[in-house]
Design an enzyme around this catalytic site. Structure first.
Site, PDB file in Angstrom:
ATOM      1  N   HIS A 267       0.877  -1.192   0.000  1.00  0.00           N
ATOM      2  CA  HIS A 267       0.000   0.000   0.000  1.00  0.00           C
ATOM      3  C   HIS A 267       0.908   1.234   0.000  1.00  0.00           C
ATOM      4  O   HIS A 267       1.693   1.419  -0.930  1.00  0.00           O
ATOM      5  CB  HIS A 267      -0.927  -0.108   1.217  1.00  0.00           C
ATOM      6  N   HIS A 309      -1.969  -2.136  -9.732  1.00  0.00           N
ATOM      7  CA  HIS A 309      -2.946  -1.520  -8.843  1.00  0.00           C
ATOM      8  C   HIS A 309      -4.204  -2.370  -8.847  1.00  0.00           C
ATOM      9  O   HIS A 309      -4.575  -2.914  -9.880  1.00  0.00           O
ATOM     10  CB  HIS A 309      -3.274  -0.084  -9.309  1.00  0.00           C
ATOM     11  N   ASP A 370       2.999   5.662  -6.692  1.00  0.00           N
ATOM     12  CA  ASP A 370       4.243   5.600  -5.920  1.00  0.00           C
ATOM     13  C   ASP A 370       5.490   5.504  -6.787  1.00  0.00           C
ATOM     14  O   ASP A 370       6.602   5.602  -6.263  1.00  0.00           O
ATOM     15  CB  ASP A 370       4.212   4.377  -4.988  1.00  0.00           C
TER      16      ASP A 370
HETATM   17  N1  ACO Z   1       5.268  -6.984 -10.302  1.00  0.00           N
HETATM   18  C1  ACO Z   1       5.094  -8.202 -10.881  1.00  0.00           C
HETATM   19  N2  ACO Z   1       3.911  -8.836 -11.007  1.00  0.00           N
HETATM   20  C2  ACO Z   1       2.835  -8.221 -10.511  1.00  0.00           C
HETATM   21  C3  ACO Z   1       2.927  -6.954  -9.884  1.00  0.00           C
HETATM   22  C4  ACO Z   1       4.188  -6.336  -9.797  1.00  0.00           C
HETATM   23  N3  ACO Z   1       4.329  -5.134  -9.214  1.00  0.00           N
HETATM   24  N4  ACO Z   1       1.700  -6.562  -9.477  1.00  0.00           N
HETATM   25  C5  ACO Z   1       0.865  -7.546  -9.832  1.00  0.00           C
HETATM   26  N5  ACO Z   1       1.551  -8.561 -10.449  1.00  0.00           N
HETATM   27  C6  ACO Z   1       0.979  -9.795 -11.037  1.00  0.00           C
HETATM   28  C7  ACO Z   1       0.582 -10.775  -9.963  1.00  0.00           C
HETATM   29  O1  ACO Z   1       1.631 -11.662  -9.645  1.00  0.00           O
HETATM   30  C8  ACO Z   1      -0.584 -11.454 -10.614  1.00  0.00           C
HETATM   31  O2  ACO Z   1      -0.078 -12.377 -11.574  1.00  0.00           O
HETATM   32  P1  ACO Z   1      -0.894 -13.757 -11.879  1.00  0.00           P
HETATM   33  O3  ACO Z   1      -2.202 -13.333 -12.453  1.00  0.00           O
HETATM   34  O4  ACO Z   1      -0.022 -14.479 -12.827  1.00  0.00           O
HETATM   35  O5  ACO Z   1      -1.022 -14.463 -10.560  1.00  0.00           O
HETATM   36  C9  ACO Z   1      -1.266 -10.343 -11.410  1.00  0.00           C
HETATM   37  O6  ACO Z   1      -0.222  -9.416 -11.692  1.00  0.00           O
HETATM   38  C10 ACO Z   1      -2.372  -9.648 -10.656  1.00  0.00           C
HETATM   39  O7  ACO Z   1      -1.826  -9.124  -9.447  1.00  0.00           O
HETATM   40  P2  ACO Z   1      -2.516  -9.231  -8.031  1.00  0.00           P
HETATM   41  O8  ACO Z   1      -1.479  -9.362  -6.962  1.00  0.00           O
HETATM   42  O9  ACO Z   1      -3.625 -10.240  -8.068  1.00  0.00           O
HETATM   43  O10 ACO Z   1      -3.159  -7.808  -7.953  1.00  0.00           O
HETATM   44  P3  ACO Z   1      -3.761  -7.173  -6.661  1.00  0.00           P
HETATM   45  O11 ACO Z   1      -4.849  -6.287  -7.106  1.00  0.00           O
HETATM   46  O12 ACO Z   1      -4.078  -8.198  -5.620  1.00  0.00           O
HETATM   47  O13 ACO Z   1      -2.522  -6.334  -6.076  1.00  0.00           O
HETATM   48  C11 ACO Z   1      -0.938  -4.604  -5.801  1.00  0.00           C
HETATM   49  C12 ACO Z   1      -2.298  -5.005  -6.384  1.00  0.00           C
HETATM   50  C13 ACO Z   1      -0.849  -5.034  -4.313  1.00  0.00           C
HETATM   51  C14 ACO Z   1      -0.798  -3.091  -5.873  1.00  0.00           C
HETATM   52  C15 ACO Z   1       0.175  -5.289  -6.632  1.00  0.00           C
HETATM   53  O14 ACO Z   1       0.106  -4.882  -7.979  1.00  0.00           O
HETATM   54  C16 ACO Z   1       1.594  -5.044  -6.068  1.00  0.00           C
HETATM   55  O15 ACO Z   1       2.026  -5.754  -5.146  1.00  0.00           O
HETATM   56  N6  ACO Z   1       2.292  -4.007  -6.595  1.00  0.00           N
HETATM   57  C17 ACO Z   1       3.603  -3.652  -6.095  1.00  0.00           C
HETATM   58  C18 ACO Z   1       3.460  -2.844  -4.816  1.00  0.00           C
HETATM   59  C19 ACO Z   1       2.927  -1.442  -5.066  1.00  0.00           C
HETATM   60  O16 ACO Z   1       3.382  -0.729  -5.937  1.00  0.00           O
HETATM   61  N7  ACO Z   1       1.946  -1.031  -4.219  1.00  0.00           N
HETATM   62  C20 ACO Z   1       1.375   0.309  -4.300  1.00  0.00           C
HETATM   63  C21 ACO Z   1      -0.041   0.277  -4.763  1.00  0.00           C
HETATM   64  S1  ACO Z   1      -0.693   1.890  -4.945  1.00  0.00           S
HETATM   65  C22 ACO Z   1      -1.084   2.342  -3.390  1.00  0.00           C
HETATM   66  O17 ACO Z   1      -1.406   1.587  -2.528  1.00  0.00           O
HETATM   67  C23 ACO Z   1      -1.003   3.721  -3.092  1.00  0.00           C
END
Ligand code: ACO
Length: 435
Positions: A267, A309, A370
């Site tokens: 987050h 996201h 971010d």
């Molecule tokens: N790098 C690589 N792969 C990713 C990333 C990433 N940053 N984000 C998502 N994925 C992949 C997942 O592994 C998943 O792959 P799959 O379908 O093969 O299993 C797919 O993309 C979907 O991702 P989820 O984790 O299901 O997406 P979710 O909505 O649960 O998570 C989140 C969103 C937590 C933001 C995620 O994208 C992440 O961890 N990003 C990196 C951390 C980040 O930047 N957080 C800030 C968010 S903005 C905020 O809170 C202000």
């Protein structure tokens, strides 16, 4: 006009229930499932709230498919260009843009409340000097209810606004002091002649030994960044504030819970993680494709921080604006900005490599808010461990506006999710010697 209904039929028992479809002013229609358990005896299962609306709200609208973000109907791009953070605070809290006199009164009210009770100072001394400022924030904000007992009647709309203004007003002071405590520097008091962003920078960096002039470029960039972070509807930290507040806990406790939820790297902690990742990339000397490949490898826990996201699936409109600010700021800083140029170029190149990759394209993973904000903070001299604190500072108005909206709803009830229990069914206690 007749109501639209959705019928759920239980083929096992032949029973059925008609569920009303609720029409939002924008966004997907929403099925009201409240009758489901009473009439059919079923719960719904939706871990992570992938398709469940936890509340109604009139504050913020976002459309992740189209990359739209609006506060009270106003597009984020227009607010970032024409408004100020104080005006946005008024808008989020009160629902309308203020008249000039209303904005003046509001700003004065915030400035008048920006000091902290002197006893709060000694509260800081309980923390280790090397404590993460977010840990200090959770503690100090949670403790505010112990200092501001008056105006804590959460059922009185006027008292709620006083608490809201106190939180918005005191957050920069608490945030700057959490940094200065860790540095061992004397606390600097807020000044009424400075704007909200200027005041924060002044309290962060001024020394009692000499005058400190806030750089107007930094103050302007910070003001826009705060606008972009001010609210984001029902994200993890806002939902935490609502859930905590739903038990009728005081607003300081609810916002402290929100700060704790924001801290995680999935987050608000991501802005800090992005800079660590970019530094690791630069230090390693390895090509960017190596890191993109690692992010794709399901056996590797590495993810591209600042990418992806839960809601935005085409682009994050805040990231587009922040990238522009980053560009302008580094250019205007001249030689001083050059040292951050390398980080910025690496970030832009990483974005390019990732967005050409099928893995990221097929999953709609784009830079989020971010991804570029940390580079701007670094250029302002803000250290890494203060990034999420700045996010918390900016988001306080969103949290407290959402809390105020919930508390003002006579229908609002304590938040209490159900569960799908998959543990053991009843079994008899086994004495120790028989296990
Ligand atoms: N790098 C690589 N792969 C990713 C990333 C990433 N940053 N984000 C998502 N994925 C992949 C997942 O592994 C998943 O792959 P799959 O379908 O093969 O299993 C797919 O993309 C979907 O991702 P989820 O984790 O299901 O997406 P979710 O909505 O649960 O998570 C989140 C969103 C937590 C933001 C995620 O994208 C992440 O961890 N990003 C990196 C951390 C980040 O930047 N957080 C800030 C968010 S903005 C905020 O809170 C202000």
């Amino acid at each position: 006009m007749s109501k639209q209904m959705v019928t759920v039929i239980d083929h096992a028992t032949g029973k059925q229930v008609d569920l009303e479809v609720l029409n939002p002013t924008d966004g997907p229609k929403t099925i009201d499932v409240r009758k489901l358990y009473k009439e059919l005896g079923y719960f719904t299962f939706d871990p992570g709230f992938m398709s469940t609306a936890s509340c109604w709200s009139k504050i913020t609208y976002l459309d992740g498919e189209k990359g739209i973000l609006r506060y009270r109907g106003y597009p984020i791009e227009q607010l970032a260009e024409h408004s100020s953070y104080m005006e946005v605070c008024y808008l989020l809290l009160h629902g309308e843009l203020p008249q000039a006199d209303e904005l003046h009164t509001f700003e004065e009210g915030i400035k008048d409340r920006s000091m902290l009770h002197e006893a709060v100072k000694s509260f800081y001394n309980g923390f280790r000097r090397d404590a993460h400022p977010m840990a200090t924030m959770v503690g100090v904000v949670g403790a505010l209810s112990a200092f501001y007992h008056d105006h804590l009647n959460i059922h009185d709309p006027e008292q709620r606004i006083v608490s809201a203004m106190r939180l918005i007003a005191k957050m920069p002071t608490i945030a700057a002091w959490s940094y200065r405590y860790a540095k061992g520097w004397p606390f600097v008091y807020p000044r009424k002649d400075l704007s909200y962003a200027e005041n924060f920078l002044h309290m962060m960096f001024a020394s009692p030994m000499e005058p400190y002039d806030v750089d107007p470029l930094f103050a302007k960039a910070l003001d826009v960044i705060m606008i972009l972070h001010a609210d984001h509807e029902q994200n993890a930290s806002t939902s935490t504030v609502r859930l905590t507040g739903s038990s009728e806990a005081n607003p300081y406790a609810a916002v402290a819970a929100g700060i704790a939820a924001l801290w995680g790297p999935a987050h608000g902690g991501a802005n800090e993680a992005v800079i660590r990742m970019l530094n690791d990339i630069l230090e390693s000397g390895k090509p960017l494709q190596h890191f993109v490949d690692r992010a794709k490898d399901k056996n590797d826990r590495f993810r591209l921080m600042g990418f992806g996201h839960r809601v935005y699936k085409s682009f994050d409109p805040r990231a587009v604006i922040i990238r522009q600010i980053c560009h302008q700021l580094l250019n205007n800083l001249g030689p001083q900005g050059r040292q951050y140029q390398k980080l910025f170029e690496t970030a832009m190149e990483l974005e390019r490599v990732a967005l050409e990759d099928d893995y990221f394209k097929s999953r709609n993973l784009y830079p989020n808010v971010d991804f570029y904000s940390g580079i701007i903070f670094l250029a302002m001299g803000i250290p890494l461990n203060m990034f999420t604190v700045l996010f918390a500072l900016s988001r306080t108005v969103g949290w407290i506006s959402q809390w105020n909206e919930m508390m003002g709803d006579p229908q609002s009830r304590i938040g209490r999710p159900r569960q799908l229990y998959i543990g053991e069914t009843e079994r008899d206690y086994t004495p120790m010697e028989a296990r």
